[in-house]
Design a protein around this motif. Structure first.
Motif, PDB file in Angstrom:
ATOM      1  N   GLN A 338       0.824  -1.209   0.000  1.00 57.12           N
ATOM      2  CA  GLN A 338       0.000   0.000   0.000  1.00 57.12           C
ATOM      3  C   GLN A 338       0.855   1.255   0.000  1.00 57.12           C
ATOM      4  N   PHE A 339       1.934   1.251   0.779  1.00 57.37           N
ATOM      5  CA  PHE A 339       2.805   2.423   0.819  1.00 57.37           C
ATOM      6  C   PHE A 339       3.517   2.624  -0.523  1.00 57.37           C
ATOM      7  N   ASP A 341       2.463   1.646  -3.502  1.00 55.54           N
ATOM      8  CA  ASP A 341       1.485   2.121  -4.483  1.00 55.54           C
ATOM      9  C   ASP A 341       1.155   3.582  -4.272  1.00 55.54           C
ATOM     10  N   LYS A 342       1.101   4.008  -3.031  1.00 52.71           N
ATOM     11  CA  LYS A 342       0.822   5.417  -2.757  1.00 52.71           C
ATOM     12  C   LYS A 342       1.945   6.310  -3.268  1.00 52.71           C
ATOM     13  N   ARG A 345       1.680   6.517  -7.060  1.00 51.10           N
ATOM     14  CA  ARG A 345       0.608   7.410  -7.507  1.00 51.10           C
ATOM     15  C   ARG A 345       1.013   8.866  -7.362  1.00 51.10           C
ATOM     16  N   GLU A 372       5.952  12.274   2.904  1.00 53.96           N
ATOM     17  CA  GLU A 372       5.205  11.036   3.062  1.00 53.96           C
ATOM     18  C   GLU A 372       6.009  10.012   3.871  1.00 53.96           C
ATOM     19  N   SER A 376       4.845   8.668   7.555  1.00 52.88           N
ATOM     20  CA  SER A 376       4.581   7.226   7.710  1.00 52.88           C
ATOM     21  C   SER A 376       5.443   6.625   8.816  1.00 52.88           C
TER      22      SER A 376
END
Length: 488
Positions: A338-339, A341-342, A345, A372, A376
């Motif tokens: 998920q990280f 892919d973020k 994007r 980011e 995180s």
């Protein structure tokens, strides 16, 4: 009282004719009357046009032919007051639209040989019969719906079975019919896609023959039409001769057992037409836009090649950003899909304006990625980046946009090596042995590689005979006989 004596000569009474108005007077008066008199107020003895009815009776025809021809009474009144509205008629009778039935869609889903099933459906869903039953209140909606659902379950693709089963539980007739037509629309699109897919080989074959025939017609008119193509392949053969046999960045895959795609592609075998052609296709991704000597056989695909070149550059920067960022955050963050892919994007969206504003775009990317990662790490309870590490990360990310940057250069070489392996061995086999630093963009690489392979394969099928003739003059005849360019 005596009147004055009469003269000796008796008085004669002469009837004088009524004086006629001047010749131009009717025209001026006619226009003046129409302009000065409002609508709905006609002069005494005038008709609907506002002109005296006695004018045309008093004026002889022989003396007013010009006036009658140039300015008729009806025409003058129409120009001023507008066209005379016709007599109102009764509105047309409104007819009821024919009821919508699933019959046409169900019939379109049948194959030509299913004549018995076609006859059964036409009898069960006869439009005239259903209309008469609806007028007399004898229409059985639930029975017809069940029959239609059974036909849909028989004709639909496996992917639509679940949607048809859900409709069997709907009891409201309105929602049931709405759902039936919605699923029928999806089934119709499935049939269209299946038809196109089944016809694609035939269309592609005819397309190859058509393009080759048209190019041959142009070549007959212009014998020098392949000059740029010959120069392009000559340069590709020279690049293979002068370049080293193996790339310095493939040592990380040398420990794998068996022959890898890198070894299969970068071997020390003599030149072959296939390898020269693959190198030529790769050189097109480095083509200078200002160079007008583009190969004639690829002019129709030049726009697509430019799009692939733009995607290649974007993937190079994205992979470089992820590689640098992973060195600062470790495997904790980048172990989460998920990280990753973020971050992809964010990077992809911010790189859309890279060609117009490269410095601003890469600066925004570095700021957003650093922020980011910092946020995180804090959310996971880990040690956040210090100010020095943040500044170092942003500085390295900003230098990625430069072509002389070592990370940018290595990633670019590895992506081109993957594309070369895809041309020789195929995309799926090349994905089994990705060079280091490209595993995070595996899906994007597969998409880019498939587009590149499809484009070059079609071009090779169309112009393969021409490439073979050119390559036979560039390499030794013995090698040319061993391997020839695949053509149709």
């Amino acid at each position: 009282m005596c009147s004055a004596p009469l003269s000796g000569r008796p008085r004669r009474f002469v009837l004088k004719p009524r004086p006629l108005p001047p010749r131009a007077a009717p025209t001026r008066r006619c226009a003046a009357v129409v302009r000065s008199r409002p609508l709905g107020r006609e002069a005494p003895g005038a008709d609907a046009s506002g002109l005296p009815a006695a004018w045309e009776e008093e004026i002889p025809s022989a003396k007013c032919q010009t006036w009658r021809r140039v300015c008729p009474r009806r025409t003058l009144a129409t120009q001023r007051t507008g066209p005379v509205s016709p007599k109102p008629q009764d509105p047309p009778m409104k007819t009821k639209a024919a009821p919508r039935t699933p019959l046409p869609i169900l019939l379109s889903l049948l194959l030509p040989r299913q004549n018995r099933l076609r006859t059964e459906i036409e009898e069960a869903l006869d439009t005239d019969l259903l209309k008469q039953e609806a007028e007399h209140g004898a229409l059985k909606v639930l029975y017809l719906s069940k029959y239609v659902l059974n036909m849909m379950a028989l004709l639909c693709a496996p992917v639509r079975d679940e949607a048809v089963q859900k409709l069997e539980n709907v009891t409201d007739p309105v929602w049931l019919l709405r759902g039936i037509f919605q699923v029928l629309g999806l089934m119709k699109m499935d049939m269209v896609n299946y038809t196109i897919q089944s016809l694609q080989p035939h269309l592609q074959e005819h397309s190859i023959q058509y393009e080759r025939a048209k190019f041959q017609e142009l070549l007959n008119k212009q014998p020098s039409l392949l000059n740029h193509t010959t120069k392009w392949l000559t340069q590709a053969a020279a690049d293979l001769t002068m370049s080293p046999a193996t790339c310095p960045d493939t040592s990380d895959s040398s420990s794998l057992a068996g022959p890898s795609p890198n070894e299969a592609t970068n071997n020390s075998e003599p030149l072959s037409p296939t390898m020269v052609l693959c190198q030529g296709f790769l050189n097109l991704l480095l083509w200078d836009p200002e160079n007008e000597e583009f190969p004639e056989t690829l002019l129709m695909d030049r726009t697509r090649l430019q799009e692939l070149k733009s995607q290649l550059h974007q993937l190079t920067i994205m992979a470089s950003v992820l590689l640098v960022a992973s060195s600062f955050s470790g495997s904790v963050l980048f172990g989460s899909p998920q990280f990753v892919d973020k971050l992809k994007r964010i990077t992809k969206s911010l790189l859309e304006d890279f060609h117009s504003r490269p410095e601003e775009a890469i600066l925004t990317v570095s700021e957003q990625v650093s922020q980011e990662i910092h946020q995180s790490l804090k959310n996971m309870g880990l040690v956040a980046l210090s100010s020095d590490n943040t500044a170092s990360l942003m500085g390295q990310l900003q230098n990625i946009a430069k072509k002389e940057n070592c990370v940018h250069s290595v990633i670019d070489q590895r992506i081109r090596l993957f594309l070369k392996c895809s041309l020789v061995l195929g995309v799926q086999r090349s994905l089994l042995d990705l060079p280091g630093g490209l595993t995070l963009i595996e899906a994007e690489l597969a998409e880019l590689g498939q587009k590149f392979v499809n484009l070059t394969h079609h071009n090779q099928q169309v112009f393969g005979p021409y490439y073979t003739e050119i390559l036979e003059t560039l390499i030794s005849p013995a090698q040319a006989l061993e391997t020839k360019v695949e053509s149709v």
